[in-house]
Design a protein around this motif. Sequence first.
Motif, mmCIF file in Angstrom:
data_model
loop_
_atom_site.group_PDB
_atom_site.id
_atom_site.type_symbol
_atom_site.label_atom_id
_atom_site.label_comp_id
_atom_site.label_asym_id
_atom_site.label_seq_id
_atom_site.Cartn_x
_atom_site.Cartn_y
_atom_site.Cartn_z
ATOM 1 N N ILE A 1 73.860 115.229 -71.378
ATOM 2 C CA ILE A 1 75.232 115.247 -72.174
ATOM 3 C C ILE A 1 75.796 116.681 -72.554
ATOM 4 N N PRO A 2 77.044 117.079 -71.994
ATOM 5 C CA PRO A 2 77.339 118.389 -72.229
ATOM 6 C C PRO A 2 77.142 118.941 -73.746
ATOM 7 N N CYS A 3 77.293 120.002 -73.897
ATOM 8 C CA CYS A 3 77.230 120.693 -75.061
ATOM 9 C C CYS A 3 75.895 120.591 -75.919
ATOM 10 N N ARG A 4 74.838 120.366 -75.281
ATOM 11 C CA ARG A 4 73.666 120.178 -75.967
ATOM 12 C C ARG A 4 73.097 121.585 -75.936
ATOM 13 N N ALA B 1 70.401 119.910 -80.800
ATOM 14 C CA ALA B 1 71.717 119.547 -81.406
ATOM 15 C C ALA B 1 72.716 119.405 -80.481
ATOM 16 N N TRP B 2 73.805 118.638 -80.659
ATOM 17 C CA TRP B 2 74.896 118.452 -80.191
ATOM 18 C C TRP B 2 75.972 119.401 -80.551
ATOM 19 N N CYS B 3 76.382 120.301 -79.862
ATOM 20 C CA CYS B 3 77.189 121.563 -80.385
ATOM 21 C C CYS B 3 78.594 121.677 -79.582
ATOM 22 N N PRO B 4 79.478 120.657 -79.577
ATOM 23 C CA PRO B 4 80.769 120.949 -79.137
ATOM 24 C C PRO B 4 81.672 121.558 -80.023
ATOM 25 N N VAL B 5 82.711 122.320 -79.377
ATOM 26 C CA VAL B 5 83.743 122.999 -80.294
ATOM 27 C C VAL B 5 85.060 122.457 -79.581
ATOM 28 N N ILE B 6 85.572 121.599 -80.638
ATOM 29 C CA ILE B 6 86.817 120.640 -80.486
ATOM 30 C C ILE B 6 88.086 121.292 -80.807
ATOM 31 N N ASP B 7 89.173 121.396 -79.962
ATOM 32 C CA ASP B 7 90.481 121.713 -80.197
ATOM 33 C C ASP B 7 90.965 120.648 -81.365
ATOM 34 N N TRP C 1 83.731 121.395 -71.189
ATOM 35 C CA TRP C 1 83.502 120.120 -71.124
ATOM 36 C C TRP C 1 83.734 120.192 -69.421
ATOM 37 N N PRO C 2 82.712 119.647 -68.752
ATOM 38 C CA PRO C 2 82.856 119.697 -67.111
ATOM 39 C C PRO C 2 83.741 118.595 -66.628
ATOM 40 N N GLU C 3 84.508 118.757 -65.755
ATOM 41 C CA GLU C 3 85.364 117.877 -65.263
ATOM 42 C C GLU C 3 84.977 116.597 -64.543
ATOM 43 N N ASN C 4 85.526 115.703 -64.888
ATOM 44 C CA ASN C 4 85.178 114.169 -64.344
ATOM 45 C C ASN C 4 83.825 113.751 -65.023
ATOM 46 N N THR C 5 83.652 114.161 -66.293
ATOM 47 C CA THR C 5 82.316 113.740 -66.764
ATOM 48 C C THR C 5 82.885 112.626 -68.152
ATOM 49 N N LEU C 6 82.358 111.632 -67.997
ATOM 50 C CA LEU C 6 82.525 110.597 -69.000
ATOM 51 C C LEU C 6 81.526 110.543 -70.042
ATOM 52 N N ALA C 7 81.904 110.226 -71.040
ATOM 53 C CA ALA C 7 80.585 110.019 -72.260
ATOM 54 C C ALA C 7 81.143 108.860 -73.308
ATOM 55 N N ARG C 8 80.170 108.267 -73.602
ATOM 56 C CA ARG C 8 80.456 107.263 -74.637
ATOM 57 C C ARG C 8 79.229 107.409 -75.655
ATOM 58 N N ILE C 9 79.587 107.911 -76.738
ATOM 59 C CA ILE C 9 78.617 108.835 -77.621
ATOM 60 C C ILE C 9 78.531 107.712 -78.797
ATOM 61 N N HIS C 10 77.275 107.410 -79.457
ATOM 62 C CA HIS C 10 76.979 106.772 -80.758
ATOM 63 C C HIS C 10 75.652 107.332 -81.411
ATOM 64 N N TYR C 11 75.838 108.736 -81.581
ATOM 65 C CA TYR C 11 74.630 109.602 -82.261
ATOM 66 C C TYR C 11 74.548 109.180 -83.742
ATOM 67 N N LYS C 12 73.181 108.900 -83.970
ATOM 68 C CA LYS C 12 72.685 109.007 -85.515
ATOM 69 C C LYS C 12 72.450 110.290 -85.789
ATOM 70 N N VAL C 13 72.958 110.799 -86.887
ATOM 71 C CA VAL C 13 73.060 112.198 -87.305
ATOM 72 C C VAL C 13 72.383 112.175 -88.678
ATOM 73 N N CYS C 14 72.969 111.271 -89.541
ATOM 74 C CA CYS C 14 72.707 111.211 -90.933
ATOM 75 C C CYS C 14 73.178 112.499 -91.595
ATOM 76 N N ASP C 15 72.467 113.098 -92.179
ATOM 77 C CA ASP C 15 72.549 114.401 -92.990
ATOM 78 C C ASP C 15 72.233 115.632 -92.106
ATOM 79 N N ALA C 16 72.158 115.846 -90.910
ATOM 80 C CA ALA C 16 71.685 116.970 -90.373
ATOM 81 C C ALA C 16 72.516 117.449 -89.226
ATOM 82 N N GLY C 17 73.706 117.918 -90.011
ATOM 83 C CA GLY C 17 74.767 118.581 -89.334
ATOM 84 C C GLY C 17 75.425 119.637 -89.982
#
Length: 139
Positions: free
Chosen positions: A41-44, A48-54, A63-79
Amino acid sequence: MEISVIRTEKVQVKSLKVEAGVRYWEDAEVNGTTDETGEAIPCRVGDAWCPVIDLETGAIAGWPENTLARIHYKVCDAGRYALLDNDGQEVAVKDGYVPGIMSPGGQGYGDYIIMNVGPTGVIENWDSRDIEEFEGAGE
């Protein structure tokens, strides 16, 4: 005599900086393959998963070009979720539960990041208006 006062002001925000402690990396697929160890996964960053989103476009920076991701992360209160202004300065921060904006792919209930990221790094069904939870959440 002095007192402390809190002032509210309107500020322009440009992006959302995420630091989400992921419990189970295998709850994501990268390019159609389950990411068992979280190494694909990019941005790890560490555990932690640490993206910066516009905020306007839903594009994830770097984000690397031509990389697809389906994300369903359990985070609860750790963010930690910070809105950044045009200069990259944090102007509003939410710690703990996952804000709704991070689950455009389903109901996250404050515990999950649910999203699909396309080949150009843009999050599907992104809604930049979904930042009400940050109202009044200055640093």
